[in-house]
Design a protein around this motif. Structure first.
Motif, PDB file in Angstrom:
ATOM      1  N   UNK A 110       0.780  -1.199  -0.083  1.00 44.05           N
ATOM      2  CA  UNK A 110       0.084   0.028  -0.013  1.00 44.05           C
ATOM      3  C   UNK A 110       0.948   1.062   0.208  1.00 44.05           C
ATOM      4  N   UNK A 111       0.407   2.319  -0.574  1.00 41.06           N
ATOM      5  CA  UNK A 111       1.148   3.438  -0.650  1.00 41.06           C
ATOM      6  C   UNK A 111       0.478   4.761  -0.584  1.00 41.06           C
ATOM      7  N   UNK A 112       0.882   5.732  -0.491  1.00 40.53           N
ATOM      8  CA  UNK A 112       0.122   7.281  -0.798  1.00 40.53           C
ATOM      9  C   UNK A 112       1.311   8.296  -1.175  1.00 40.53           C
ATOM     10  N   UNK A 113       1.046   9.195  -1.887  1.00 40.59           N
ATOM     11  CA  UNK A 113       1.802  10.547  -2.086  1.00 40.59           C
ATOM     12  C   UNK A 113       0.930  11.363  -1.847  1.00 40.59           C
ATOM     13  N   UNK A 114       1.842  12.749  -1.437  1.00 39.39           N
ATOM     14  CA  UNK A 114       1.337  14.003  -1.138  1.00 39.39           C
ATOM     15  C   UNK A 114       0.585  14.623  -2.756  1.00 39.39           C
ATOM     16  N   UNK A 115      -0.480  15.071  -2.505  1.00 43.54           N
ATOM     17  CA  UNK A 115      -1.000  15.457  -3.833  1.00 43.54           C
ATOM     18  C   UNK A 115      -0.119  16.379  -4.898  1.00 43.54           C
ATOM     19  N   UNK A 116       0.694  17.127  -4.117  1.00 50.87           N
ATOM     20  CA  UNK A 116       1.581  18.055  -4.937  1.00 50.87           C
ATOM     21  C   UNK A 116       2.451  17.113  -5.733  1.00 50.87           C
ATOM     22  N   UNK A 117       2.844  15.950  -5.402  1.00 49.65           N
ATOM     23  CA  UNK A 117       3.859  15.180  -5.940  1.00 49.65           C
ATOM     24  C   UNK A 117       3.445  14.256  -6.942  1.00 49.65           C
TER      25      UNK A 117
END
Length: 218
Positions: free
Chosen positions: A113-120
């Motif tokens: 599972x993963x997530x990125x900040x929206x700006x990236x």
């Protein structure tokens, strides 16, 4: 004198592949990760996660994020663990990548599972970091298969999985938010289907983590 990594080996795990770096989620990095989360991960009317943790109000989101990771450290064992790493690009924290596993010494599998900040987002970072992480799991931490899943209305996540080589398994009906039905696409990755890139990995601290997840130097 012992270090934090001696007590909790994931703190000493570090992976470098070109501009992508992954490091054990120490408290210092966790605070940076909380700041990224507070700046936003997705549109308010969207929810890409099984548990809608990212919908917490400002301030509470940071506390929830920190408490989640502190709790996973406290209960880490080979039979039930979450290995979460901070993802950095050019030295800046941009998100997190992790894997959850049960009975790992026997099953040798886990769900990523993963997530990125929206700006990236939208820069190819999601695909690059998933490839780096899967190479780490297969080549250095004894995984023999890796699973994942994404909502059918999350084409970005599904697209990353397809690029990396995951194959589709089945679709499951789940409750996403209160009273809301959603469908998730199951995914499976093996060493034979894994689509690698040609960026070499520099890995430190893997041997200690192998011992921590119950497989020694296997």
């Amino acid at each position: 004198m012992r270090t934090a990594a001696d007590v909790y080996p994931p703190f000493g795990l570090r992976v470098v592949a070109g501009p992508i770096e992954m490091r054990g989620l120490t408290d210092e990095l966790l605070l940076e990760l909380c700041d990224v989360a507070e700046r936003g991960i997705h549109d308010p009317d969207e929810m890409p996660f099984y548990v809608p943790w990212s919908s917490a109000p400002a301030g509470e989101l940071s506390r929830n994020t920190a408490q989640y990771h502190w709790g996973k450290r406290a209960t880490f064992s080979p039979d039930d663990f979450c290995l979460d790493l901070a993802v950095l690009v050019d030295g800046r924290v941009v998100g997190a990548q992790g894997v959850a596993a049960r009975n790992f010494p026997v099953t040798r599998t886990g769900e990523t599972g993963s997530w990125l900040g929206r700006e990236f987002q939208g820069r190819g970072i999601g695909t690059a970091m998933r490839r780096v992480f899967c190479a780490l799991l297969f080549d250095h931490l004894g995984f023999e298969e890796i699973t994942s899943a994404a909502f059918l209305d999350n084409p970005a996540s599904l697209g990353v999985s397809r690029k990396v080589g995951y194959t589709e398994t089945g679709v499951t009906r789940v409750r996403r938010r209160e009273g809301e039905l959603a469908r998730t696409q199951g995914l499976l990755l093996t060493p034979g289907t894994f689509v690698r890139d040609d960026v070499p990995l520099e890995v430190t601290g893997a041997a200690a983590v192998r011992g921590f997840i119950g497989i020694g130097d296997a």
